[in-house]
Design an enzyme around this catalytic site. Structure first.
Site, mmCIF file in Angstrom:
data_model
loop_
_atom_site.group_PDB
_atom_site.id
_atom_site.type_symbol
_atom_site.label_atom_id
_atom_site.label_comp_id
_atom_site.label_asym_id
_atom_site.label_seq_id
_atom_site.Cartn_x
_atom_site.Cartn_y
_atom_site.Cartn_z
ATOM 1 N N PHE A 187 0.486 -1.185 0.122
ATOM 2 C CA PHE A 187 0.235 -0.072 -0.241
ATOM 3 C C PHE A 187 1.044 1.371 0.488
ATOM 4 O O PHE A 187 0.777 2.242 0.814
ATOM 5 C CB PHE A 187 -0.568 -0.097 0.945
ATOM 6 C CG PHE A 187 -1.797 -0.951 1.060
ATOM 7 C CD1 PHE A 187 -2.761 -1.541 0.317
ATOM 8 C CD2 PHE A 187 -1.424 -2.362 2.126
ATOM 9 C CE1 PHE A 187 -3.234 -2.562 0.149
ATOM 10 C CE2 PHE A 187 -2.180 -3.412 2.191
ATOM 11 C CZ PHE A 187 -3.566 -3.413 1.440
ATOM 12 N N ARG A 188 2.234 0.854 -0.698
ATOM 13 C CA ARG A 188 2.963 2.134 -0.686
ATOM 14 C C ARG A 188 3.249 2.760 0.616
ATOM 15 O O ARG A 188 4.028 4.318 0.500
ATOM 16 C CB ARG A 188 1.982 3.509 -1.672
ATOM 17 C CG ARG A 188 1.253 3.174 -3.079
ATOM 18 C CD ARG A 188 2.443 3.378 -4.043
ATOM 19 N NE ARG A 188 2.248 2.971 -5.429
ATOM 20 C CZ ARG A 188 1.604 2.224 -6.173
ATOM 21 N NH1 ARG A 188 2.312 0.646 -5.359
ATOM 22 N NH2 ARG A 188 1.561 2.266 -7.502
#
Ligand SMILES: Cc1cc2nc3c(=O)[nH]c(=O)nc-3n(C[C@H](O)[C@H](O)[C@H](O)COP(=O)(O)O)c2cc1C
Length: 211
Positions: A187-188
């Site tokens: 998720f970055r």
């Protein structure tokens, strides 16, 4: 307590970079040692191109740790590295390994490696590459492919099977002031650790950065 563990652990950033590159050598389909090398011209306009990282010297090496690449000293990149004057060369590079989802970013001071180390790296290259280095006035305008091949034929006749390293071709040694290790996270929410020091040989300060 630091949470710099796993692939980020260790007290020598050069050894860490060597370890990441060794992993990439097993997983990248080609050129795991390819780096995008950034310089700026006299007007401050950035420039970037790929080169091959040929050696990572460890912190206990005479250089105190460094990254080496080889090129033509008349090239645009060399002019941009050396444009600020003797002893003032600077550059940055990034290595990105898609297979590992990791990058290493490096910024620092650059000087020539044009002694025996450059001679022995030059001697280790294939004969055609050695002659190619003689034939190419890298970055200069070239009227045609045929003109380049004529130059290759000329230098082949002139320098024979054991060409010496051209005086206009050799290494650059980048001694970093900053090295950042980056690894992809879900998720970055990536992991980043930046190693900074004020001068070569000074102590490293390592900080985790926001992704
Ligand atoms: C994967 C890859 C590796 C390269 N390795 C080198 C290298 O090690 N040395 C070099 O001078 N050029 C290398 N090149 C060519 C450079 O990207 C560039 O075209 C050339 O050095 C001229 O750049 P300049 O005009 O900015 O000096 C490589 C290109 C690629 C795509």
């Amino acid at each position: 307590m630091s949470d710099r563990t796993g692939i980020f652990a260790g007290e020598d950033p050069f050894a860490l970079a060597q370890a990441w590159l060794a992993e990439a050598e097993k997983t990248e389909i080609n050129d795991p040692n390819a780096i995008a090398l950034a310089t700026v011209d006299a007007e401050g306009l950035p420039n970037v191109r790929m080169v091959l990282l040929k050696e990572i010297e460890a912190q206990n090496a005479p250089s105190g740790g460094a990254f080496l690449f080889y090129t033509n000293y008349g090239s645009v990149k060399a002019q941009e590295i050396e444009g600020a004057g003797p002893g003032l060369g600077k550059a940055a590079f990034v290595a990105h390994w898609k297979s590992l989802r990791r990058q290493i970013r490096v910024r620092g001071l650059v000087s020539r490696e044009d002694g025996p180390q450059a001679d022995s790296y030059y001697a280790s290259r294939s004969l055609k590459s050695r002659l190619g280095a003689w034939a190419s006035r890298q970055s200069e305008a070239l009227p045609s492919r045929a003109a380049l091949m004529a130059e290759v034929a000329k230098v082949t006749a002139m320098h024979g099977p054991m060409p010496a390293r051209p005086p206009f071709w050799g290494g650059f040694r980048l001694v970093p002031l900053e090295i950042e290790f980056w690894a992809d996270g879900a998720f970055r929410l990536h992991d980043r650790f930046r190693w900074c020091r004020t001068a070569p040989g000074a102590a490293w300060e390592v900080t985790r950065r926001n992704p």
